[in-house]
Design an enzyme around this catalytic site. Structure first.
Site, PDB file in Angstrom:
ATOM      1  CB  CYS A  33     -58.747  58.691  21.991  1.00 54.81           C
ATOM      2  SG  CYS A  33     -59.640  58.032  23.413  1.00 54.81           S
ATOM      3  CG  HIS A  70     -63.596  59.642  20.927  1.00 54.02           C
ATOM      4  ND1 HIS A  70     -64.252  58.434  20.983  1.00 54.02           N
ATOM      5  CD2 HIS A  70     -62.549  59.527  21.802  1.00 54.02           C
ATOM      6  CE1 HIS A  70     -63.637  57.631  21.837  1.00 54.02           C
ATOM      7  NE2 HIS A  70     -62.597  58.259  22.329  1.00 54.02           N
ATOM      8  N   GLY A 130     -62.941  53.225  22.554  1.00 52.53           N
ATOM      9  CA  GLY A 130     -62.036  53.965  23.424  1.00 52.53           C
ATOM     10  C   GLY A 130     -61.792  53.293  24.759  1.00 52.53           C
ATOM     11  CG  ASN A 186     -62.077  56.072  19.181  1.00 50.62           C
ATOM     12  OD1 ASN A 186     -62.842  56.096  18.212  1.00 50.62           O
ATOM     13  ND2 ASN A 186     -62.002  55.050  19.986  1.00 50.62           N
ATOM     14  CB  SER A 212     -48.737  35.419  23.898  1.00 54.37           C
ATOM     15  OG  SER A 212     -50.024  35.675  24.400  1.00 54.37           O
TER      16      SER A 212
END
Lengths: 361, 361, 361, 361
Positions: A153, A252, A185, A339, A42
């Site tokens: 998380c 979560h 997640g 999360n 990139s």
């Protein structure tokens, strides 16, 4: 205590964590986004041309045409702070090289979480662990630059109420936690849709171990010499975590039970009051990303719910509900944390805000 | 020991539990379906004309034109056995009246589960509780007819491995269970789609209490005089349950941790072997609905999963996976049970099969 | 006309299409599964050890220990028939080599669908296109061996009712079709869960073109010399397809509108009768995988639905509902076909069954 | 042209549409929310105590303690404007009574949509239909008060690009539309989760008829005497709609094909430019709820998608993508509109804003 504006960069800027870093940073009061890093594929191209943008908010106008660079010291040593949304398989050497180049690295990757001199910081809890940063620098012969990791998380969701409980009622002795974790997640592309639609996956690789281990480090203290973490050594704590993936996009849910070390047990009502009253340094120093309320306590018996509560306060706090007594543990409750916000990019940014406001940058 | 063919009826035949009873019974080797009961609104009409059929299998040809009757003694006293898929708000008096009319009632409703003389039976575990049926009859001055209840769907999932563990390793002392329950457990129409798509609901009314209380009754024994249940009194057991609804169609997942009373703890390997080796009376007496394998133990670390494993053996057994040690409990594992099969209609039918094969009908 | 038992192999046996081939073939009345092919990484190992099995039915006992081979002529030339579940990026040369080795190749891959001498066959419609096989062989100097392709899954859903309508009422002039396609159509891992949960993706790469082009080939006839397909040339037909991905596991829904070439238009009632009455050669020759009813016509206004109707007849037929008149087209209706059964492996197997029963193998 | 602040009320305030009205109105620059109406069961109580709040945004502080009233003239005649989120089974007489009490009623219910003197208004298109309001009042002998209806949610999605196309390229002749509609369109509790998880329901009662009929009224003009609607009579238009429910929370996707009356056909590029350039009176008069961009044209081939695009501009505009030529129609495209915003409450509020700004209130 702010030294004006800080130049910041984002590593892994085209990935999903990187995209969220950009949404947090493009309009920040004292962080100025000056560098975006991605893979060599990139590099040299405009951000919008190399990114499969997957956020509900659109790419900020100011970022669309920014040129993406390779994640090298050359391109990022100009930064005061670098946020890393890199995958763990490439994050290690890049983050280390930037630290050696005197950059403050705030990483969402797991590579340095277990490093004995890297603070593992949930900004709503233990920014006091920054006191170990001089020892980290000293061990490497550095006068500037360090690495701060934020937590996994699911750990983040769990430890915030635990920290509030320990602050109010003394050390915990036992914690049982069962998670219902969102698909975001697992990153992007992450979980195949065929694996999770109309399904539960009762396993997330190494997640249970992370939740247990990280909790000890985060809830623990720092040595008197500020050169080590004590992993909750002053009072033995046992954490048992069970992790599941469920068909939820973000947020979560953690069902927890806790036993206090003290013989005197708080009532559910006292627990709710303590959780609501909990405040943190990120609030006290005025971190822009800090939530007004660290822990929102829900009274309705069927809350918190991911879809309805995950975006409250931009996902910067956590939600707790169903606080109740229990025959096996002292108290049971449900936590919900976003999360992809407090569980990831928001934590890193808030960690850096506190560091800047406390003079660590 | 079979007395030939038994005439059976289904109460609540147009509801979802009733529809599953019909699928189980329309082709049964020794139960002959002769009566279908529903509300007065449907009475007198052909079954297919009053039923919003919601099953993947089609309405059996033989049932389509059967006339639906009101759920009264008049229409069902011809039956040897009646299966009740009635809602609890109407089930009580109807089931009682049929018992008084000398009918053996096998009920999926919760009304009589706590009755001190009604066996609460999971057919893979405690059909031995039928020894209390004479006492039930005696207390009512009956010589025929009784009520047998099957357990709540989430309880059923949990207690099967618990029973196997107690059989192999002696009494349990502590059980912690967190459920991820399918939407079909809330019936039809049940949960609104807006409440559960991309969401978790961390609360199911009175479910946690049921899981705790029912476990004591099912895993407990019977008094020496066969006139009472002992609710696991011979060895104290504490169960802590936390219940969640997740966007899964069928199949309840339960994450469990257990502590044994004995000081000698089995290893995960011994636990897996004991679970695999477990057999039950329903198998020994040749109940047609009994699974070949009561507990299927999965070795893959990410199984069982509802979508992939719920229909194994027509959902008549349960699945266990992720058997492992734990710092807080002795052993942790995951159970999956098909809540609409062994968690509901299959249990009632298998209970009746055992009763018939053991001469209780 | 069967020449006894046929030795068959499966290419791409560890993938999801390959897994379904195995479920179809392991117990087949006259196909004997003797060879399983996969990548060199899996070669030499037992099937169960190299396969992430993702089916609701378990791995057949007889297949678990079969040794997987590389997809080469050496390992598959013993086969009378080879089924190809290979990805299109590798399928071309392998299938061609096996054809040259005198093997009858029935392929689910798209590579040869547009070949002017390869029949593109939906077994419920146009097994008559096998009359071109001698011309295919002649063009390659072969006396045995050929390639037969089955159609894309969404095409298959659409063309079955179209073929029935053309058979009953003469050629169609216009077809408009909008699909709501299941995620399993994108293979495994296929669509990331983050892309489709609570979402619709209004685009499937090259799918619309395939649906239009394949329809012309399948519904068209064969030249008088049996050496070419006429692509519906005898009567101009325009197909306009729009394809969407929806969060459904299995089962493609197609909303269609059709205009007949004839000035005399059938009524919805006549259309329903014609669809119900439609039969095909696969039934007439007794193909074991042929459905009893090719097209199941639903009367309920909200059917067919993927979850309730996709597994009817093991997914070997198609479902049609909501047949009604229209102001723009003559007739509108909804089709549902099981994309992983009649839309994939079932088609290939049924195609081979018909070929065997008609003496083409 | 504003006459200062306007007192507004909400009927059906505890329902899901009512909750969205409240979120739109609680902070409005010139509408002051003074009355909340619900059933007699809730009357006299504080809003937060009688509402099962189901929005991601929390109940506005200012509304929580407002007292809910019965939906009677007595309680609402103080209002200049009343917004009705009532169910159609009760909306009719209440809305009529308020009109007679000189209140301007903006209704989301369907009761008066077909009334020959009630404007059916999508605020991004045809607020010019307000010119008929004097005729409506005259017919009832009123000098103040009237009813304005907004369109069905799926109609709204479709007609916005159609209006832009007609404005740029002249009348349309044929429109084919197939919808993939979100579950929130069925209200709350609405669709049972068992009916839509892993499923598509290819039928929505009377929706197809609504989409066809409403399109004629909305896209049509007004008689020279401003006393009637012409239902697109100046140029014959045929609309064929097919409606499906899919497991998406918010956001209706519509796949459309259109044929222009003119022989000169615009190219896809011209169509995209015309859609992007389209503006409406709500923008021109400065309605606070009007989007900056009425139609956002997407270039990515897989957009718009409900989850990613529905909340752009707070759902006040519509999204169009996949603009392309077609063999059957002139142009095909995909529309996405947020059914609970521009498809419901936002339309009503924007309609009232325009009315106020144009002096109709």
């Amino acid at each position: 205590m702010l030294k004006g504006e800080y130049k910041v960069g984002v590593l892994g800027a085209t990935g999903t964590v990187g995209q969220r870093f950009i949404l947090h940073l493009h309009n920040h009061p004292f962080f100025k986004l000056v560098a975006l890093g991605a893979s060599s594929r990139s590099a040299g191209k405009a951000y919008r041309d190399v990114t499969k943008w997957k956020q509900v908010k659109q790419i900020p106008e100011s970022v669309q045409r920014m040129q993406v660079e390779e994640c090298t010291v050359e391109h990022f040593q100009q930064c005061d702070i670098v946020f890393s949304g890199l995958d763990h398989d490439v994050a290690g050497p890049i983050e280390d090289a930037l630290r050696n180049a005197h950059v403050a690295v705030f990483s969402n990757a797991k590579n340095y979480r277990r490093d004995p001199l890297v603070p593992l910081v949930v900004p709503l809890i233990n920014t006091s662990h920054y006191s170990v940063l001089p020892a980290q620098q000293k061990s490497l012969g550095l006068t500037k630059g360090y690495i701060v990791a934020n937590a996994n998380c699911s750990t983040t969701a769990l430890v915030v109420p635990l920290a509030a409980l320990e602050k109010a009622f003394g050390p915990l002795e036992q914690v049982q936690a069962t998670t219902l974790q969102a698909i975001s997640g697992s990153g992007y592309p992450g979980l195949p849709s065929l694996d999770i639609l109309d399904n539960v996956v009762p396993y997330i690789g190494s997640e249970e171990d992370k939740m247990e281990w990280e909790t000890y480090k985060i809830l623990g203290g720092v040595s008197a010499q500020n050169d080590a973490f004590d992993y909750h050594a002053q009072s033995p704590l046992t954490v048992s975590a069970t992790c599941n993936r469920v068909p939820v996009i973000d947020g979560h849910t953690v069902c927890a039970g806790v036993k206090f070390a003290s013989k005197v047990k708080p009532s559910p009502q006292q627990v709710m009051e303590a959780l609501s009253a909990y405040t943190c340094d990120a609030q006290h120093v005025g971190a822009p990303s800090a939530p007004q309320q660290v822990i929102t306590v829900h009274q309705e018996q069927d809350r918190p719910q991911p879809r309805l509560d995950r975006d409250h306060q931009n996902g910067a706090g956590v939600n707790v509900g169903r606080v109740r007594g229990d025959a096996l543990f002292d108290i049971k409750f449900v936590v919900l944390a976003n999360n992809v916000q407090i569980g990831a990019a928001t934590s890193s940014v808030m960690n850096a805000e506190v560091a800047a406001l406390q003079g660590y940058v």
